[in-house]
Design an enzyme around this catalytic site. Structure first.
Site, PDB file in Angstrom:
ATOM      1  NE  ARG A 144      56.604  35.543  36.891  1.00  0.00           N
ATOM      2  CZ  ARG A 144      56.584  34.582  37.814  1.00  0.00           C
ATOM      3  NH1 ARG A 144      57.014  34.827  39.019  1.00  0.00           N
ATOM      4  NH2 ARG A 144      56.140  33.373  37.518  1.00  0.00           N
ATOM      5  CG  ASP A 188      59.455  33.889  45.299  1.00  0.00           C
ATOM      6  OD1 ASP A 188      59.756  32.834  45.898  1.00  0.00           O
ATOM      7  OD2 ASP A 188      58.653  33.914  44.350  1.00  0.00           O
ATOM      8  CG  PHE A 230      48.273  34.519  46.293  1.00  0.00           C
ATOM      9  CD1 PHE A 230      49.005  33.358  46.121  1.00  0.00           C
ATOM     10  CD2 PHE A 230      48.267  35.468  45.277  1.00  0.00           C
ATOM     11  CE1 PHE A 230      49.722  33.132  44.961  1.00  0.00           C
ATOM     12  CE2 PHE A 230      48.974  35.244  44.098  1.00  0.00           C
ATOM     13  CZ  PHE A 230      49.701  34.070  43.946  1.00  0.00           C
ATOM     14  CG  ASP A 286      53.332  34.208  39.063  1.00  0.00           C
ATOM     15  OD1 ASP A 286      53.996  33.796  40.018  1.00  0.00           O
ATOM     16  OD2 ASP A 286      52.677  33.451  38.315  1.00  0.00           O
ATOM     17  N   GLY A 303      60.158  33.881  40.609  1.00  0.00           N
ATOM     18  CA  GLY A 303      59.689  34.889  41.558  1.00  0.00           C
ATOM     19  C   GLY A 303      60.785  35.707  42.215  1.00  0.00           C
ATOM     20  CG  ASP A 338      52.778  28.975  50.877  1.00  0.00           C
ATOM     21  OD1 ASP A 338      52.199  28.097  51.514  1.00  0.00           O
ATOM     22  OD2 ASP A 338      52.175  29.899  50.303  1.00  0.00           O
ATOM     23  CE  LYS A 355      51.762  33.405  51.597  1.00  0.00           C
ATOM     24  NZ  LYS A 355      51.005  32.742  50.510  1.00  0.00           N
TER      25      LYS A 355
HETATM   26  P1  XMP Z   1      56.208  26.309  49.065  1.00  0.00           P
HETATM   27  O1  XMP Z   1      54.815  25.977  49.505  1.00  0.00           O
HETATM   28  O2  XMP Z   1      56.838  25.212  48.282  1.00  0.00           O
HETATM   29  O3  XMP Z   1      55.959  27.529  48.091  1.00  0.00           O
HETATM   30  O4  XMP Z   1      57.067  26.796  50.224  1.00  0.00           O
HETATM   31  C1  XMP Z   1      56.996  28.240  47.625  1.00  0.00           C
HETATM   32  C2  XMP Z   1      56.761  28.775  46.233  1.00  0.00           C
HETATM   33  O5  XMP Z   1      55.387  28.970  45.932  1.00  0.00           O
HETATM   34  C3  XMP Z   1      55.152  30.249  45.380  1.00  0.00           C
HETATM   35  N1  XMP Z   1      54.295  31.034  46.322  1.00  0.00           N
HETATM   36  C4  XMP Z   1      53.675  32.181  46.051  1.00  0.00           C
HETATM   37  N2  XMP Z   1      53.668  32.920  44.933  1.00  0.00           N
HETATM   38  N3  XMP Z   1      52.284  34.508  46.008  1.00  0.00           N
HETATM   39  C5  XMP Z   1      52.965  34.079  44.922  1.00  0.00           C
HETATM   40  O6  XMP Z   1      52.948  34.785  43.911  1.00  0.00           O
HETATM   41  C6  XMP Z   1      52.233  33.829  47.175  1.00  0.00           C
HETATM   42  O7  XMP Z   1      51.595  34.257  48.143  1.00  0.00           O
HETATM   43  C7  XMP Z   1      52.982  32.587  47.181  1.00  0.00           C
HETATM   44  N4  XMP Z   1      53.171  31.653  48.149  1.00  0.00           N
HETATM   45  C8  XMP Z   1      53.991  30.729  47.590  1.00  0.00           C
HETATM   46  C9  XMP Z   1      56.508  30.873  45.213  1.00  0.00           C
HETATM   47  O8  XMP Z   1      56.953  30.682  43.899  1.00  0.00           O
HETATM   48  C10 XMP Z   1      57.398  30.128  46.159  1.00  0.00           C
HETATM   49  O9  XMP Z   1      58.727  30.015  45.693  1.00  0.00           O
HETATM   50 MG    MG Z   2      59.766  30.891  44.264  1.00  0.00          MG
END
Ligand code: XMP
Ligand code: MG
Length: 184
Positions: free
Chosen positions: A169, A103, A156, A163, A48, A106, A135
């Site tokens: 992407r 990227d 999202f 993606d 990402g 979350d 987030k």
């Molecule tokens: P965590 O929950 O581990 O998530 O902090 C991090 C990874 O999850 C993916 N991610 C997303 N990908 N849209 C996306 O396309 C989103 O809204 C989203 N939220 C999390 C991303 O790869 C990130 O590194």
């Molecule tokens: Mg990522």
């Protein structure tokens, strides 16, 4: 910017490419202020991060090196909480200043796993994190993200490297999932 459909979902325009560039430029300047006397290694967390990473580097005016690794935790538009390491770190970073480039942060699960990995196997001199997006409503960890270009609501997002099941992407702008509308 128009709404788009990817797989079964609709996405509405969220941040234009030019606005993203402005955010990244400011972020690169902040990072430079902290690292101008060092040669940091920017470690991109694939996939990402590709667009953010590339644009960030163009705005970063100091000496630096780059490396990558690949992890995954998302299935569709949901975090599974399980982080898989898919591709090993491309460069040794022992005793170096590293900045992990993400990227989006979350839940923070991915970063927590990466911190463990670096602590146990690489022992860098320092480790900080720069993320394009955060987030804050879902982020549940007790560490802080050192550099964040933009905080966003818990929806999202896709485009600009991000993606939905591998599509989207290549979009230059960022889009947000349109709630409550599913295409069949
Ligand atoms: P965590 O929950 O581990 O998530 O902090 C991090 C990874 O999850 C993916 N991610 C997303 N990908 N849209 C996306 O396309 C989103 O809204 C989203 N939220 C999390 C991303 O790869 C990130 O590194
Ligand atoms: Mg990522």
């Amino acid at each position: 910017m128009e709404s788009i459909t990817i797989h079964d979902k609709n996405f509405v325009p969220y941040l234009k490419h030019d606005e993203i560039q402005e955010l990244i430029k400011n972020l690169a300047e902040k990072v430079y202020e902290d690292y101008k006397d060092e040669t940091p290694i920017f470690v991109g967390v694939l996939n990402g991060v590709i667009m953010f990473f590339s644009d960030f580097l163009k705005y970063y005016k100091g000496k630096c090196e780059i490396a990558f690794l690949q992890v995954s935790s998302y299935s569709g538009t949901q975090s599974t909480g399980i982080v898989y390491k898919k591709m090993d770190l491309t460069k040794d970073v022992v005793d170096r200043h590293i900045v992990l480039m993400e990227d989006i942060v979350d839940t923070g699960n991915t970063l927590e796993n990466l911190f463990e990995y670096f602590k146990n196997t690489q022992r860098p001199k320092s480790l900080k994190v720069a993320s394009l997006l955060l987030k804050p409503d879902v982020f549940q960890k007790d560490f802080t993200i050192d550099y964040v270009a933009k905080e966003i609501p818990n929806k999202f997002v896709l485009g600009y490297g991000l993606d939905y099941d591998e599509l989207g992407r290549n979009l230059p702008d960022l889009y947000q999932l349109e709630e409550g509308r599913i295409n069949h």
